[in-house]
Design a protein around this motif. Sequence first.
Motif, PDB file in Angstrom:
ATOM      1  N   ARG A 144       0.866  -1.195   0.000  1.00  0.00           N
ATOM      2  CA  ARG A 144       0.000   0.000   0.000  1.00  0.00           C
ATOM      3  C   ARG A 144       0.890   1.228   0.000  1.00  0.00           C
ATOM      4  N   GLU A 146       1.361   4.118   1.382  1.00  0.00           N
ATOM      5  CA  GLU A 146       0.993   4.965   2.524  1.00  0.00           C
ATOM      6  C   GLU A 146       2.225   5.728   2.980  1.00  0.00           C
ATOM      7  N   GLY A 151       5.491   0.986  12.340  1.00  0.00           N
ATOM      8  CA  GLY A 151       4.278   0.155  12.272  1.00  0.00           C
ATOM      9  C   GLY A 151       3.481   0.332  10.988  1.00  0.00           C
ATOM     10  N   TYR A 153       4.119   0.563   6.749  1.00  0.00           N
ATOM     11  CA  TYR A 153       5.105   0.431   5.673  1.00  0.00           C
ATOM     12  C   TYR A 153       4.394   0.311   4.331  1.00  0.00           C
ATOM     13  N   GLN A 158       0.869  -9.619   6.105  1.00  0.00           N
ATOM     14  CA  GLN A 158      -0.345  -9.944   6.861  1.00  0.00           C
ATOM     15  C   GLN A 158      -0.444 -11.451   7.047  1.00  0.00           C
ATOM     16  N   ARG A 289     -14.864  -0.714   9.767  1.00  0.00           N
ATOM     17  CA  ARG A 289     -13.696  -1.202   9.047  1.00  0.00           C
ATOM     18  C   ARG A 289     -13.507  -0.374   7.782  1.00  0.00           C
ATOM     19  N   ALA A 311      -3.815  -0.583  15.697  1.00  0.00           N
ATOM     20  CA  ALA A 311      -4.552  -1.764  15.216  1.00  0.00           C
ATOM     21  C   ALA A 311      -3.602  -2.935  14.978  1.00  0.00           C
ATOM     22  N   VAL A 312      -3.778  -3.985  15.755  1.00  0.00           N
ATOM     23  CA  VAL A 312      -2.970  -5.194  15.574  1.00  0.00           C
ATOM     24  C   VAL A 312      -3.538  -5.979  14.389  1.00  0.00           C
TER      25      VAL A 312
HETATM   26  P1  AMP Z   1      -6.669  -3.917   6.946  1.00  0.00           P
HETATM   27  O1  AMP Z   1      -6.538  -4.877   5.790  1.00  0.00           O
HETATM   28  O2  AMP Z   1      -6.513  -2.484   6.545  1.00  0.00           O
HETATM   29  O3  AMP Z   1      -7.840  -4.205   7.815  1.00  0.00           O
HETATM   30  O4  AMP Z   1      -5.394  -4.186   7.861  1.00  0.00           O
HETATM   31  C1  AMP Z   1      -5.280  -5.292   8.727  1.00  0.00           C
HETATM   32  C2  AMP Z   1      -4.040  -5.106   9.566  1.00  0.00           C
HETATM   33  O5  AMP Z   1      -2.888  -5.069   8.735  1.00  0.00           O
HETATM   34  C3  AMP Z   1      -3.996  -3.780  10.322  1.00  0.00           C
HETATM   35  O6  AMP Z   1      -4.704  -3.886  11.529  1.00  0.00           O
HETATM   36  C4  AMP Z   1      -2.522  -3.637  10.560  1.00  0.00           C
HETATM   37  O7  AMP Z   1      -2.094  -4.417  11.652  1.00  0.00           O
HETATM   38  C5  AMP Z   1      -1.914  -4.207   9.291  1.00  0.00           C
HETATM   39  N1  AMP Z   1      -1.591  -3.130   8.314  1.00  0.00           N
HETATM   40  C6  AMP Z   1      -2.423  -2.506   7.452  1.00  0.00           C
HETATM   41  N2  AMP Z   1      -1.759  -1.602   6.709  1.00  0.00           N
HETATM   42  C7  AMP Z   1      -0.462  -1.655   7.105  1.00  0.00           C
HETATM   43  C8  AMP Z   1       0.739  -0.982   6.719  1.00  0.00           C
HETATM   44  N3  AMP Z   1       0.756  -0.073   5.750  1.00  0.00           N
HETATM   45  N4  AMP Z   1       1.896  -1.293   7.356  1.00  0.00           N
HETATM   46  C9  AMP Z   1       1.910  -2.236   8.342  1.00  0.00           C
HETATM   47  N5  AMP Z   1       0.821  -2.914   8.746  1.00  0.00           N
HETATM   48  C10 AMP Z   1      -0.353  -2.641   8.143  1.00  0.00           C
END
Ligand code: AMP
Length: 450
Positions: A144, A146, A151, A153, A158, A289, A311-312
């Motif tokens: 992504r 971002e 925490g 990147y 995942q 979400r 968010a873990v």
């Molecule tokens: P999501 O798919 O957005 O629900 O993300 C699920 C989990 O993935 C989040 O709770 C974070 O722990 C982790 N996560 C999401 N985006 C990132 C990121 N850019 N860098 C690191 N961890 C991420």
Amino acid sequence: MIDQGLFGAIFLTQLVARVKLAFMAEAREKIQEKIQSIRGMNDICDPEIHLWQNLEKTIRETYESFGFVEVRTPLLEPANLFQRGVGTDTDIVEKEMYTFQDRNGDWISLRPEGTASVTRALIEHQWMAEQQTVKVYYIGPMFRYERPQKGRYRQFHQYGLEIFGVENAKADAEIIAAQSLLYEKLNLSEPELRLSSVGCQNCRPAYKEILKAELGKRLQDIPEDFHPRIQTNPQRIFDLKNEKVQKFAGQLPKLLDHLCGECKTHFDSLKAHLTDLKVKYVVDPLIVRGLDYYNRTAFEFTSQHLGAQSAVGGGGRYDQLVENIGGKATPGVGYAGGFERLVLLVEQSLKVENRFDAVVVSADEQGAEAAMKLAMDLRRAGIKTESDLAGRSLKSQMKRADKLKAKYCLILGSREVQNGTVVIKDMDQHQQAEVSKNEIVEHIKKALNV
Ligand code: AMP
């Protein structure tokens, strides 16, 4: 007098030489330019990699103890999979995807999350035709665009799991319980489970209208770039990290108070299952979400030890997703956690020791040849062993054995080769003995209890 033609030729030769020199200087500069990894994309190496491997093992063991089977999908997918699967009105699809045209002109995306890919695979391989319930898990990199910080990147990892084919709340409870057991096994006092319901197609539209009307009264306190979303996806207001918005977000109407009868029963049943399974939770009506596909159950595991990125992991139910991607209507529920954030959480509590069982050192050339063979015999017997490759002195080989925290050091020189023996040094007890070469493998196996 120099004739004009000759003068021109000299000038031209000098010009060509200068241009050549300039090109060479630029090329040299390019060669010397430091090539570094892309911003937000990290190498994971020694010593951190040992913790990663350990965590991966615990995740696999935990998920497989529930009967989830691993699936590995490609990192690249057709871009429209995520437009349809994640939703065009999400930050991920609007701003964060790595999308480009391949050499054939097709639009391709690096996967930003796992559920859409797993759902595509479910449809493509007709898993539902073979079984009524499909339980799968994955671990792997996601991408992504971002703004990187601790925490967060651009390439991150995942671990996630999905259940397809079950509409009742037992499936939601099992997904959450698998997660909860994983965090228990890792001895984490946190994360905390925050639970909510985001309703369904029946109860959401009426609630949306109530929320839109309420937001319409507070336009002056809502950032302008959010105004178009008030019409399309007003619930995302609860995700905004804006100070003014956060002040009044708690007073806005909550979907949890406007659930239809069926959604309310589903949510109550989930809470009852979690209590039976001794999984602690707090109900948090503000959980929305960031992905469009959720209905009913929505939950997050959060931790206070992670700073801004608390968010873990997060998950929920997505009963429309399979249909959205082009399959037959199939209920689904899943979870995805961030691997890097889990690493940050366990780093303090879990010390992973990376010790070599044995290091074979050689006193001379004859010993060196025998050392390489002995190391191979030990590895065949499952013993983690290193032997010197660089022709170092005995003293520096011993130093390296110390550095690798070897449990045993095996010493071989021409004397031992002739006698058919090996000198074995117990590095913890500082004791030394001579053992027959034929017995050394069994000797170490017994000592290591393998
Ligand atoms: P999501 O798919 O957005 O629900 O993300 C699920 C989990 O993935 C989040 O709770 C974070 O722990 C982790 N996560 C999401 N985006 C990132 C990121 N850019 N860098 C690191 N961890 C991420």
